[in-house]
Design a protein around this motif. Structure first.
Motif, PDB file in Angstrom:
ATOM      1  N   LYS A  29       0.740  -1.287  -0.049  1.00 13.51           N
ATOM      2  CA  LYS A  29      -0.017   0.012   0.070  1.00 13.51           C
ATOM      3  C   LYS A  29       0.898   1.384  -0.060  1.00 13.51           C
ATOM      4  O   LYS A  29       0.477   2.240  -0.883  1.00 13.51           O
ATOM      5  N   ASP A  30       2.018   1.266   0.894  1.00 14.15           N
ATOM      6  CA  ASP A  30       2.781   2.473   0.962  1.00 14.15           C
ATOM      7  C   ASP A  30       3.598   2.637  -0.171  1.00 14.15           C
ATOM      8  O   ASP A  30       3.960   3.829  -0.736  1.00 14.15           O
ATOM      9  N   ALA A  34       3.693   5.835  -2.730  1.00 13.02           N
ATOM     10  CA  ALA A  34       4.924   6.494  -2.976  1.00 13.02           C
ATOM     11  C   ALA A  34       5.197   6.404  -4.582  1.00 13.02           C
ATOM     12  O   ALA A  34       6.480   6.839  -4.857  1.00 13.02           O
ATOM     13  N   ASN A  35       4.351   5.945  -5.400  1.00 14.26           N
ATOM     14  CA  ASN A  35       4.653   5.723  -6.866  1.00 14.26           C
ATOM     15  C   ASN A  35       6.030   4.769  -7.165  1.00 14.26           C
ATOM     16  O   ASN A  35       6.504   5.209  -8.208  1.00 14.26           O
ATOM     17  N   TYR A  73       8.881   9.526   3.608  1.00 12.72           N
ATOM     18  CA  TYR A  73       7.999  10.218   3.941  1.00 12.72           C
ATOM     19  C   TYR A  73       6.502   9.547   3.973  1.00 12.72           C
ATOM     20  O   TYR A  73       5.994   9.534   5.153  1.00 12.72           O
ATOM     21  N   ILE A  74       6.308   8.907   3.119  1.00  7.10           N
ATOM     22  CA  ILE A  74       4.985   8.130   3.092  1.00  7.10           C
ATOM     23  C   ILE A  74       4.881   7.072   4.183  1.00  7.10           C
ATOM     24  O   ILE A  74       3.912   6.807   4.750  1.00  7.10           O
ATOM     25  N   VAL A  75       5.999   6.148   4.365  1.00  8.74           N
ATOM     26  CA  VAL A  75       6.175   5.049   5.322  1.00  8.74           C
ATOM     27  C   VAL A  75       6.109   5.733   6.623  1.00  8.74           C
ATOM     28  O   VAL A  75       5.820   5.129   7.632  1.00  8.74           O
ATOM     29  N   VAL A  97      18.433   1.171   5.675  1.00  4.47           N
ATOM     30  CA  VAL A  97      16.943   1.776   5.573  1.00  4.47           C
ATOM     31  C   VAL A  97      15.990   0.792   5.153  1.00  4.47           C
ATOM     32  O   VAL A  97      14.855   0.988   5.515  1.00  4.47           O
ATOM     33  N   THR A  98      16.335  -0.229   4.525  1.00  8.89           N
ATOM     34  CA  THR A  98      15.307  -1.163   4.269  1.00  8.89           C
ATOM     35  C   THR A  98      14.773  -1.905   5.679  1.00  8.89           C
ATOM     36  O   THR A  98      13.599  -2.005   5.811  1.00  8.89           O
ATOM     37  N   PHE A  99      15.850  -2.083   6.599  1.00  5.37           N
ATOM     38  CA  PHE A  99      15.296  -2.529   8.007  1.00  5.37           C
ATOM     39  C   PHE A  99      14.241  -1.402   8.562  1.00  5.37           C
ATOM     40  O   PHE A  99      13.273  -1.797   9.160  1.00  5.37           O
ATOM     41  N   LEU A 100      14.833  -0.111   8.503  1.00  6.62           N
ATOM     42  CA  LEU A 100      14.032   0.972   9.277  1.00  6.62           C
ATOM     43  C   LEU A 100      12.475   0.911   8.508  1.00  6.62           C
ATOM     44  O   LEU A 100      11.426   1.131   9.099  1.00  6.62           O
ATOM     45  N   LEU A 101      12.402   0.879   7.146  1.00  9.18           N
ATOM     46  CA  LEU A 101      11.107   0.842   6.517  1.00  9.18           C
ATOM     47  C   LEU A 101      10.328  -0.259   6.970  1.00  9.18           C
ATOM     48  O   LEU A 101       9.008  -0.172   7.270  1.00  9.18           O
ATOM     49  N   LEU A 102      10.892  -1.569   6.975  1.00 11.41           N
ATOM     50  CA  LEU A 102       9.968  -2.768   7.564  1.00 11.41           C
ATOM     51  C   LEU A 102       9.835  -2.553   9.003  1.00 11.41           C
ATOM     52  O   LEU A 102       8.716  -3.002   9.451  1.00 11.41           O
ATOM     53  N   GLN A 103      10.618  -2.015   9.780  1.00 11.05           N
ATOM     54  CA  GLN A 103      10.318  -1.956  11.221  1.00 11.05           C
ATOM     55  C   GLN A 103       9.028  -0.840  11.277  1.00 11.05           C
ATOM     56  O   GLN A 103       8.236  -0.899  12.322  1.00 11.05           O
ATOM     57  N   ARG A 104       9.086   0.321  10.458  1.00 13.27           N
ATOM     58  CA  ARG A 104       7.962   1.125  10.339  1.00 13.27           C
ATOM     59  C   ARG A 104       6.807   0.572  10.294  1.00 13.27           C
ATOM     60  O   ARG A 104       5.633   0.452  10.654  1.00 13.27           O
ATOM     61  N   GLU A 105       6.938  -0.182   8.961  1.00 16.36           N
ATOM     62  CA  GLU A 105       5.718  -0.923   8.613  1.00 16.36           C
ATOM     63  C   GLU A 105       5.061  -1.840   9.573  1.00 16.36           C
ATOM     64  O   GLU A 105       3.926  -2.025   9.827  1.00 16.36           O
ATOM     65  N   TRP A 106       6.080  -2.526  10.306  1.00 15.56           N
ATOM     66  CA  TRP A 106       5.654  -3.553  11.270  1.00 15.56           C
ATOM     67  C   TRP A 106       5.107  -2.826  12.230  1.00 15.56           C
ATOM     68  O   TRP A 106       3.862  -3.380  12.937  1.00 15.56           O
TER      69      TRP A 106
END
Length: 116
Positions: A29-30, A34-35, A73-75, A97-106
């Protein structure tokens, strides 16, 4: 809520709570918002998820920096966490950064599951 400190812990926790598929749905979804032209199947293995997402983040950092910033920003990844990373090695940066993205999505998925 204590956040997982590494990718393996995040996946173990998501799978133990039966929320791994919801994590992928939230990420998709995110990415769409974010296109970013990337969509994961709900049956995607965690190792494949990490690898493909990290490769995408690396490409965004290298060639589409404004899209990379838009994704952050979107995440809603913490700006302080991003600033604390060492940006001298783009490959290592993309992994972190990949881990931070997944952590925030989690976080998003966990809160939705707990409070809805």
């Amino acid at each position: 809520m204590s956040l997982p400190s590494n990718f393996e812990d995040l996946i173990v926790e998501a799978e133990s709570l039966s929320l791994y598929k919801k994590l992928i749905v939230q990420l998709n979804k995110d990415l769409l918002y974010a296109n970013i032209d990337l969509e994961f199947d709900e049956e995607t293995l965690p190792t494949s998820l990490k690898f493909v997402l990290q490769e995408t983040v690396f490409n965004l950092i290298s060639s589409k920096f404004s899209d990379y910033l838009n994704l952050l920003y979107i995440v809603d990844v913490s700006e302080a966490k991003i600033r604390s990373l060492d940006g001298s090695d783009a490959l290592k940066l993309s992994e972190e950064v990949t881990f931070l993205l997944l952590q925030r999505e989690w976080q998003k998925v966990w809160f939705k599951a707990k409070y809805s």
